[in-house]
Design a protein around this motif. Sequence first.
Motif, PDB file in Angstrom:
ATOM      1  N   LEU A  62       8.979   9.869   3.928  1.00  0.00           N
ATOM      2  CA  LEU A  62       9.710   8.598   3.895  1.00  0.00           C
ATOM      3  C   LEU A  62      11.075   8.706   4.560  1.00  0.00           C
ATOM      4  O   LEU A  62      11.500   7.799   5.266  1.00  0.00           O
ATOM      5  N   THR A  63      11.769   9.806   4.334  1.00  0.00           N
ATOM      6  CA  THR A  63      13.109   9.952   4.913  1.00  0.00           C
ATOM      7  C   THR A  63      13.049  10.251   6.406  1.00  0.00           C
ATOM      8  O   THR A  63      13.950   9.874   7.149  1.00  0.00           O
ATOM      9  N   SER A  77       8.330  13.763  -5.834  1.00  0.00           N
ATOM     10  CA  SER A  77       7.339  14.163  -4.839  1.00  0.00           C
ATOM     11  C   SER A  77       8.035  14.574  -3.546  1.00  0.00           C
ATOM     12  O   SER A  77       8.488  13.729  -2.772  1.00  0.00           O
ATOM     13  N   MET A  78       8.118  15.868  -3.302  1.00  0.00           N
ATOM     14  CA  MET A  78       8.788  16.379  -2.110  1.00  0.00           C
ATOM     15  C   MET A  78       8.084  15.939  -0.834  1.00  0.00           C
ATOM     16  O   MET A  78       8.725  15.596   0.158  1.00  0.00           O
ATOM     17  N   ALA A  79       6.747  15.971  -0.854  1.00  0.00           N
ATOM     18  CA  ALA A  79       5.990  15.624   0.351  1.00  0.00           C
ATOM     19  C   ALA A  79       6.223  14.169   0.747  1.00  0.00           C
ATOM     20  O   ALA A  79       6.530  13.862   1.903  1.00  0.00           O
ATOM     21  N   VAL A 119       0.617   8.049   3.087  1.00  0.00           N
ATOM     22  CA  VAL A 119       2.013   7.659   3.313  1.00  0.00           C
ATOM     23  C   VAL A 119       2.385   7.846   4.782  1.00  0.00           C
ATOM     24  O   VAL A 119       2.957   6.956   5.417  1.00  0.00           O
ATOM     25  N   GLY A 120       2.063   9.008   5.324  1.00  0.00           N
ATOM     26  CA  GLY A 120       2.402   9.305   6.713  1.00  0.00           C
ATOM     27  C   GLY A 120       1.751   8.352   7.689  1.00  0.00           C
ATOM     28  O   GLY A 120       2.402   7.872   8.631  1.00  0.00           O
ATOM     29  N   ALA A 145       0.832  -1.202   0.000  1.00  0.00           N
ATOM     30  CA  ALA A 145       0.000   0.000   0.000  1.00  0.00           C
ATOM     31  C   ALA A 145       0.873   1.261   0.000  1.00  0.00           C
ATOM     32  O   ALA A 145       0.502   2.294  -0.562  1.00  0.00           O
ATOM     33  N   LEU A 146       2.050   1.162   0.617  1.00  0.00           N
ATOM     34  CA  LEU A 146       2.956   2.313   0.657  1.00  0.00           C
ATOM     35  C   LEU A 146       3.458   2.663  -0.735  1.00  0.00           C
ATOM     36  O   LEU A 146       3.526   3.846  -1.103  1.00  0.00           O
TER      37      LEU A 146
END
Length: 308
Positions: A161-162, A154-156, A125-126, A112-113
């Motif tokens: 993710l990081t 995708s910056m967001a 994602v979050g 799903a991610l």
Amino acid sequence: MELYRANNSQMDYNNDGRDPKSAKILGNNDDRLDSGLDSLKEEEYVEFVSDFKRIDLHELDEEPWRKELTEDGDTYLHLAVIHEATDAALKMIEMSHGSPFLNKQNNQRQTALHLAVITDQPVIVGQLLKAGCDSSLVDEQGNTALHIACRKGSMACFGLLTQGCSKHLPAILQMPNYSGHKCIHVVAVHGFLSLLESLIQLGADINAQEQCNGRTPLHLAVDFQNYEMVKLLVTKGADVNSLTYGGHTACHLTYGRQNTCIQRMLHEVTAPQLRELPESKSEDSGADDEEQSGSEDDIYDDIRMMGQ
């Protein structure tokens, strides 16, 4: 029915004037949402929504909604993410905190991610990361979710993710996909300048060699004739003398290319002995090679067959 809606404010457009959306996202095999996206017709999607509404998410005994799979291996969570049914997706994530269900992979090995990044849904994602989704899992092409965020610019999603996988981030940054590209190579290919800077700050190796032929991000930037990317890499300390497996510097790759600005820039900073193209093997070969080869009888004297 609109299956893909990108949020322009979340995308990195700092890529030498190219709009990331100029690539047809859904037309690229790398970005297919599932192996049968087009087969899920409008009436089938309506039926899915109807079925989902009848499911009691609070049913804690068997929770059958976690076991249902489509012919493409998609769970209800996969489908909710694909079709941007945000409320349903968030509810399932909430009910599955820490559950292996969050890491189920479809027939293309997408979690799903992966799908949330492809469809550019940072909220999903979050929440997936907070609920324990494994960001190191790869799809059938060896891409982590971070590889996909780097490809899309995708910056967001990249930021989430990081930040959300800091424990595993060093390992993820070192993971090549099945094309031999690490995240920093993907960014160099697609020209996202701000993502490149972020990756370097996060510890990505600016001189990492991709596994196919040993090109560094600098070699790739030259290949794609991205002057701004080349300039940024040089400014950030990329090794201009790094050689590919074939023995070529980034400066060598500028010969025969249209952008003379890149050639002039690299010619100035490359070691003098590594500026000009090496002579071809055919030009190097000749009498010396013949003398070294010896007679025909002893050319293959190092081969052993059947112990003889």
